[in-house]
Design a protein around this motif. Structure first.
Motif, PDB file in Angstrom:
ATOM      1  N   LEU A   5       2.216  -7.032   5.879  1.00 15.90           N
ATOM      2  CA  LEU A   5       3.648  -6.755   5.789  1.00 15.90           C
ATOM      3  C   LEU A   5       4.176  -6.265   7.131  1.00 15.90           C
ATOM      4  O   LEU A   5       5.275  -6.639   7.549  1.00 15.90           O
ATOM      5  N   GLU A   6       3.390  -5.442   7.820  1.00 15.55           N
ATOM      6  CA  GLU A   6       3.832  -4.909   9.110  1.00 15.55           C
ATOM      7  C   GLU A   6       4.023  -6.029  10.131  1.00 15.55           C
ATOM      8  O   GLU A   6       4.978  -6.006  10.922  1.00 15.55           O
ATOM      9  N   GLU A   7       3.121  -7.020  10.110  1.00 13.29           N
ATOM     10  CA  GLU A   7       3.279  -8.148  11.025  1.00 13.29           C
ATOM     11  C   GLU A   7       4.548  -8.927  10.710  1.00 13.29           C
ATOM     12  O   GLU A   7       5.293  -9.328  11.620  1.00 13.29           O
ATOM     13  N   LEU A   8       4.796  -9.156   9.446  1.00 11.33           N
ATOM     14  CA  LEU A   8       6.008  -9.887   9.071  1.00 11.33           C
ATOM     15  C   LEU A   8       7.259  -9.126   9.488  1.00 11.33           C
ATOM     16  O   LEU A   8       8.237  -9.726   9.963  1.00 11.33           O
ATOM     17  N   LEU A  35      20.060 -11.627  14.691  1.00  9.56           N
ATOM     18  CA  LEU A  35      19.817 -12.362  13.459  1.00  9.56           C
ATOM     19  C   LEU A  35      18.362 -12.164  13.070  1.00  9.56           C
ATOM     20  O   LEU A  35      17.466 -12.224  13.917  1.00  9.56           O
ATOM     21  N   GLY A  36      18.122 -11.924  11.796  1.00  6.63           N
ATOM     22  CA  GLY A  36      16.755 -11.763  11.317  1.00  6.63           C
ATOM     23  C   GLY A  36      16.731 -11.776   9.801  1.00  6.63           C
ATOM     24  O   GLY A  36      17.760 -11.930   9.137  1.00  6.63           O
ATOM     25  N   LEU A  37      15.558 -11.635   9.253  1.00  4.35           N
ATOM     26  CA  LEU A  37      15.441 -11.479   7.812  1.00  4.35           C
ATOM     27  C   LEU A  37      15.645 -10.026   7.445  1.00  4.35           C
ATOM     28  O   LEU A  37      15.324  -9.111   8.221  1.00  4.35           O
ATOM     29  N   THR A  38      16.166  -9.798   6.264  1.00  7.33           N
ATOM     30  CA  THR A  38      16.356  -8.433   5.798  1.00  7.33           C
ATOM     31  C   THR A  38      15.018  -7.856   5.345  1.00  7.33           C
ATOM     32  O   THR A  38      14.038  -8.580   5.121  1.00  7.33           O
ATOM     33  N   GLU A  39      14.991  -6.560   5.183  1.00  3.84           N
ATOM     34  CA  GLU A  39      13.775  -5.906   4.714  1.00  3.84           C
ATOM     35  C   GLU A  39      13.344  -6.461   3.364  1.00  3.84           C
ATOM     36  O   GLU A  39      12.150  -6.713   3.132  1.00  3.84           O
ATOM     37  N   SER A  40      14.291  -6.692   2.458  1.00  5.16           N
ATOM     38  CA  SER A  40      13.931  -7.205   1.135  1.00  5.16           C
ATOM     39  C   SER A  40      13.453  -8.653   1.211  1.00  5.16           C
ATOM     40  O   SER A  40      12.543  -9.059   0.472  1.00  5.16           O
ATOM     41  N   MET A  69       8.754 -12.402   0.956  1.00  8.33           N
ATOM     42  CA  MET A  69       7.853 -13.370   1.583  1.00  8.33           C
ATOM     43  C   MET A  69       6.418 -12.859   1.530  1.00  8.33           C
ATOM     44  O   MET A  69       5.493 -13.625   1.235  1.00  8.33           O
ATOM     45  N   HIS A  70       6.215 -11.578   1.799  1.00  6.67           N
ATOM     46  CA  HIS A  70       4.873 -11.001   1.745  1.00  6.67           C
ATOM     47  C   HIS A  70       4.307 -11.072   0.329  1.00  6.67           C
ATOM     48  O   HIS A  70       3.116 -11.378   0.133  1.00  6.67           O
ATOM     49  N   ARG A  71       5.142 -10.819  -0.672  1.00  5.83           N
ATOM     50  CA  ARG A  71       4.666 -10.899  -2.061  1.00  5.83           C
ATOM     51  C   ARG A  71       4.207 -12.312  -2.402  1.00  5.83           C
ATOM     52  O   ARG A  71       3.213 -12.500  -3.115  1.00  5.83           O
ATOM     53  N   ARG A  72       4.917 -13.323  -1.902  1.00  2.00           N
ATOM     54  CA  ARG A  72       4.511 -14.694  -2.183  1.00  2.00           C
ATOM     55  C   ARG A  72       3.162 -15.005  -1.536  1.00  2.00           C
ATOM     56  O   ARG A  72       2.319 -15.704  -2.128  1.00  2.00           O
ATOM     57  N   ILE A  73       2.946 -14.508  -0.337  1.00  2.00           N
ATOM     58  CA  ILE A  73       1.652 -14.732   0.320  1.00  2.00           C
ATOM     59  C   ILE A  73       0.537 -14.033  -0.446  1.00  2.00           C
ATOM     60  O   ILE A  73      -0.531 -14.618  -0.691  1.00  2.00           O
ATOM     61  N   VAL A  74       0.764 -12.789  -0.858  1.00  2.00           N
ATOM     62  CA  VAL A  74      -0.243 -12.045  -1.616  1.00  2.00           C
ATOM     63  C   VAL A  74      -0.547 -12.756  -2.924  1.00  2.00           C
ATOM     64  O   VAL A  74      -1.718 -12.896  -3.330  1.00  2.00           O
ATOM     65  N   ARG A  75       0.484 -13.249  -3.598  1.00  2.00           N
ATOM     66  CA  ARG A  75       0.293 -13.955  -4.870  1.00  2.00           C
ATOM     67  C   ARG A  75      -0.519 -15.228  -4.663  1.00  2.00           C
ATOM     68  O   ARG A  75      -1.396 -15.566  -5.458  1.00  2.00           O
ATOM     69  N   LEU A  76      -0.253 -15.935  -3.575  1.00  2.00           N
ATOM     70  CA  LEU A  76      -1.012 -17.141  -3.250  1.00  2.00           C
ATOM     71  C   LEU A  76      -2.498 -16.825  -3.093  1.00  2.00           C
ATOM     72  O   LEU A  76      -3.355 -17.506  -3.686  1.00  2.00           O
ATOM     73  N   ILE A  77      -2.819 -15.815  -2.322  1.00  2.00           N
ATOM     74  CA  ILE A  77      -4.217 -15.459  -2.082  1.00  2.00           C
ATOM     75  C   ILE A  77      -4.893 -15.031  -3.384  1.00  2.00           C
ATOM     76  O   ILE A  77      -6.052 -15.398  -3.665  1.00  2.00           O
ATOM     77  N   GLU A  78      -4.183 -14.286  -4.204  1.00  2.00           N
ATOM     78  CA  GLU A  78      -4.747 -13.878  -5.496  1.00  2.00           C
ATOM     79  C   GLU A  78      -5.077 -15.087  -6.355  1.00  2.00           C
ATOM     80  O   GLU A  78      -6.152 -15.136  -6.991  1.00  2.00           O
TER      81      GLU A  78
END
Length: 339
Positions: free
Chosen positions: A265-268, A309-314, A319-328
């Motif tokens: 998450l910190e990297e993202l 311009l950037g992505l918001t914190e939420s 995006m991080h949750r989707r990556i974690v879900r993929l790995i799971e």
């Protein structure tokens, strides 16, 4: 000539950006072409898009229909002729299906798990052009141009942010996506399609409109590209389908999964919190090294002399949750890995 941001931002593939050559003007023969879909090495495309002086040679609507909001623009910069998708931002740069930050974030996302040769989003960039330059560019489309001329992105400055994307050669709208028969017969296709689906899943791509995805015609390297990513992340859904927002395949490349395992998450937050920043220099907005995030809760931020311009914190957390879900799901055995 069109002048815009200086190359400052360090992007995913040595600061990749968006552009492409078109058939509107005959392009010179490829010089040290990267592959069948890019007429120049990515680094040279980046250089032109990020810092090149640009002369407009021709303009037409992206899909050939009057009143579109994006254009296929043929550009010349030095010895290079390039075609680009040219998408002026609307007021505030945060409208449905017209959020330049989502296009740039999608381009940057692929570098988390893909190499340059595997990229599925064409080089993409955002530049800040004077309003009169943008209006003159769009006007070259004639009667097929915008129904409403481009407006300032922000009322206090006579400029417009424009998303630029490389317009590739040797691609076409896929007849079938996914092509199940080809998956069974061609592991290279299966691997490349898996990369594409991982990208659309991670960014939450929510617009499966025909033409948003393109298939390389190179039989030896049949990549599928995602060329319109404005309806992604936290965007509202399109009414044209959202199937590629989900994981659609049974197997995914092991190398890509392994790289995603190491994404924190910190990297993202560090990579996507501020995607691009502009500051006023000598009366024009130029791209500069990003400073501290002005407001993590907003995607478009500005003060008296800066635009971020950037992505918001939420959006980053999602995006991080989707990556974690993929790995799971991979670890649970729900998806096989392609060695």
């Amino acid at each position: 000539m069109m002048r815009g941001a200086t190359m400052r931002r360090a992007g995913p593939f040595r600061a990749l950006v968006i552009f492409a050559a078109t058939a509107a003007v005959a392009a010179p023969a490829p010089v040290a072409a990267q592959d069948a879909n890019f007429l120049l090495p990515i680094a040279e495309i980046e250089r032109v898009l990020r810092e090149g002086d640009i002369q407009v040679l021709g303009v037409q609507p992206s899909r050939g229909l009057p009143g579109e909001r994006t254009y296929r623009v043929t550009l010349q910069s030095g010895d290079h002729v390039l075609g680009v998708k040219y998408a002026p931002a609307g007021e505030g740069a945060d409208e449905f299906n017209n959020r330049p930050r989502y296009e740039l974030a999608a381009y940057d996302t692929q570098a988390l798990f893909l190499d340059e040769r595997e990229m599925v989003v064409p080089p993409t960039a955002i530049r800040a052009f004077p309003l009169d330059v943008v209006r003159a560019t769009v006007a070259q489309a004639g009667d097929a141009g915008a129904a409403i001329p481009p407006e300032p992105t922000f009322d206090e400055w006579p400029m417009t942010l424009v998303a630029l994307q490389y317009w590739m050669f040797n691609v076409d709208v896929p007849e079938e996506l996914p092509d199940d028969d080809r998956i069974e017969e061609d592991e290279v296709y299966e691997r490349l399609l898996g990369n594409f689906n991982l990208l659309t899943y991670i960014i939450g791509h929510s617009d499966s409109n025909e033409g948003n995805f393109m298939q390389s015609m190179d039989p030896a390297w049949p990549r599928v590209f995602s060329v319109d990513n404005g309806v992604s992340f936290a965007s509202e859904e399109s009414n044209r389908g959202t199937e590629w927002r989900d994981l659609q395949l049974d197997r995914y490349p092991a190398a890509a999964i392994d790289r995603l395992r190491g994404v924190s998450l910190e990297e993202l937050q560090a990579r996507f919190g501020v995607l691009v920043q502009f500051e006023i220099r000598d009366g024009n907005f130029v791209e500069v090294e990003p400073t501290e995030n002005l407001d993590p809760g907003r995607g478009v931020r500005r003060d008296a002399e800066r635009i971020q311009l950037g992505l918001t914190e939420s959006e980053i957390r999602a995006m991080h949750r989707r990556i974690v879900r993929l790995i799971e799901r991979v670890d649970e055995g729900r998806y096989e890995l392609i060695p």
